[in-house]
Write a protein that holds these residues in place. Sequence first.
Motif, short mmCIF file in Angstrom:
data_model
loop_
_atom_site.label_atom_id
_atom_site.label_comp_id
_atom_site.label_asym_id
_atom_site.label_seq_id
_atom_site.Cartn_x
_atom_site.Cartn_y
_atom_site.Cartn_z
N LYS A 95 -87.96 147.63 53.20
CA LYS A 95 -88.15 149.09 52.11
C LYS A 95 -87.35 150.07 52.74
O LYS A 95 -87.18 150.30 54.03
CB LYS A 95 -89.63 149.21 52.08
CG LYS A 95 -90.22 148.11 51.20
CD LYS A 95 -91.85 148.30 51.14
CE LYS A 95 -92.48 147.25 50.41
NZ LYS A 95 -94.00 147.70 50.35
N GLU A 96 -86.94 150.89 51.82
CA GLU A 96 -86.06 152.20 52.43
C GLU A 96 -86.81 153.13 53.29
O GLU A 96 -86.04 153.77 53.93
CB GLU A 96 -85.66 153.09 50.67
CG GLU A 96 -85.14 152.12 49.94
CD GLU A 96 -83.83 151.61 50.42
OE1 GLU A 96 -83.00 152.32 51.06
OE2 GLU A 96 -83.50 150.35 50.35
N ASP A 97 -87.85 152.94 53.38
CA ASP A 97 -88.71 153.91 54.64
C ASP A 97 -89.02 153.18 55.80
O ASP A 97 -89.66 153.84 56.60
CB ASP A 97 -89.71 154.65 54.13
CG ASP A 97 -90.87 153.69 53.50
OD1 ASP A 97 -90.60 152.53 53.37
OD2 ASP A 97 -91.99 154.40 53.08
N ALA A 98 -88.80 152.01 55.82
CA ALA A 98 -89.10 151.26 57.07
C ALA A 98 -88.26 151.67 58.08
O ALA A 98 -87.15 151.94 58.25
CB ALA A 98 -88.70 149.55 56.66
N HIS A 99 -89.13 151.62 59.28
CA HIS A 99 -88.68 152.23 60.53
C HIS A 99 -88.70 151.21 61.58
O HIS A 99 -89.77 150.82 61.99
CB HIS A 99 -88.97 153.65 60.69
CG HIS A 99 -88.39 154.32 61.82
ND1 HIS A 99 -88.45 154.25 63.24
CD2 HIS A 99 -87.69 155.70 61.66
CE1 HIS A 99 -87.72 155.34 63.79
NE2 HIS A 99 -87.07 156.10 62.84
N ALA A 100 -87.60 150.98 62.51
CA ALA A 100 -87.48 150.02 63.52
C ALA A 100 -88.49 150.39 64.68
O ALA A 100 -89.21 149.59 65.18
CB ALA A 100 -86.37 149.68 63.89
N ARG A 101 -88.63 151.65 65.06
CA ARG A 101 -89.33 152.15 66.00
C ARG A 101 -90.75 152.35 65.57
O ARG A 101 -91.71 151.97 66.12
CB ARG A 101 -88.72 153.39 66.50
CG ARG A 101 -89.56 154.01 67.62
CD ARG A 101 -88.97 155.08 68.43
NE ARG A 101 -89.87 156.00 69.01
CZ ARG A 101 -89.64 157.21 69.74
NH1 ARG A 101 -88.80 158.06 69.31
NH2 ARG A 101 -90.56 157.80 70.57
N PHE A 102 -91.11 153.32 64.53
CA PHE A 102 -92.19 153.95 64.15
C PHE A 102 -93.15 152.86 63.31
O PHE A 102 -94.50 153.05 63.53
CB PHE A 102 -92.31 154.94 63.41
CG PHE A 102 -91.54 156.09 64.08
CD1 PHE A 102 -91.68 156.59 65.24
CD2 PHE A 102 -90.81 156.97 63.30
CE1 PHE A 102 -91.29 157.52 66.04
CE2 PHE A 102 -89.92 157.98 64.13
CZ PHE A 102 -90.15 158.41 65.23
#
Length: 250
Positions: A95-102
Motif C-alpha cells: 500500500k502507498e503508505d506502507a513503511h519498511a521501518r515503521f
Amino acid sequence: MRYFIVFSYFGKSYHGWQRQPNALSVQEVMEDVFSTLLRKQISLTAAGRTDTGVHARKMVAHADLDLPEQPEELVRRLNSFLPEDIAVYSFIPVKEDAHARFDAIERSYEYWISPKKNPFYMDTAYHLRSPLELSKMNEAASLLLRFDDFECFSKSNTDVKTFLCDIKSAGWVEEEDRIVFRITADRFLRNMVRAIVGTLLDVGQGKISVADVKTIIKSKDRSKAGVSVPAKGLYLTEVKYPDRILKIDG
C-alpha cells in the motif's frame, strides 16, 4: 507504486546500511545502481540500520517505483550490476503508505560463535576459545523476556526517545561447529544485540552470575554490561510485517 524490496548483504566492506558522507554504505551502493538502471534518482528506506561490518541475510527496504519491466527481470538486472556481496531477491507491491521501518512488527538476529579456529568463519563468526556453560547463558537469556527497558545495552549517547523493547524470544543453541544466539523483538537499540551477547558470554565464562544480569538490566548503565562482541558474527535474519500493508488488487 510503492514496493518492498527484499535483499541481503555481507557487511564486511561496508560501514553499515545508512548512507554516510565519508564512508561506503550498502544504501549508497544500492541507490546508485537503482538510479542508474531506472534512470531517475531512487531513494531507499530500510527496515533499520545495521552497524559497520554487520551482515543481513534478510533486509527489507521500500521505494516508490515505476517499473519499466517485470520485477523478476529487474531483479536479474540489478544483481548483474550490484557487487557480489549484495543480492536483491524480490519486489513486493504494498500500500502507498506502507513503511519498511515503521510498519515492521518483528526483527530477528543471530550471532555466531566459533569455538574452534576455522578459516571459513574468519569473517562470519567470533572465534572464542574459552569453554562456555550454555545452560547458564540460556538461563540469563530468559531474563531478557521479563524486562522492557534495555538502556544498559544501548550505545552511549544514542539519540532515541525510548529504550523500551519487547523481546519475544532469546536463546543459545549448538549447531554443528558453531554456537548460535537467536533473538527476536519488536525493535532493537543501537549496538543492543552485540552488548547482550557480550554480557551473556561473561555469564558463560563464569565472569558474572545469572543474578548479575538482572542487576545490570535494572541499573540502566551501559558501563556495567559486557563489551560489544565483534560485528562480523552478527546477522539480521528476519523482518516481519502485518498482512494489512500488502497491496491486493480489487
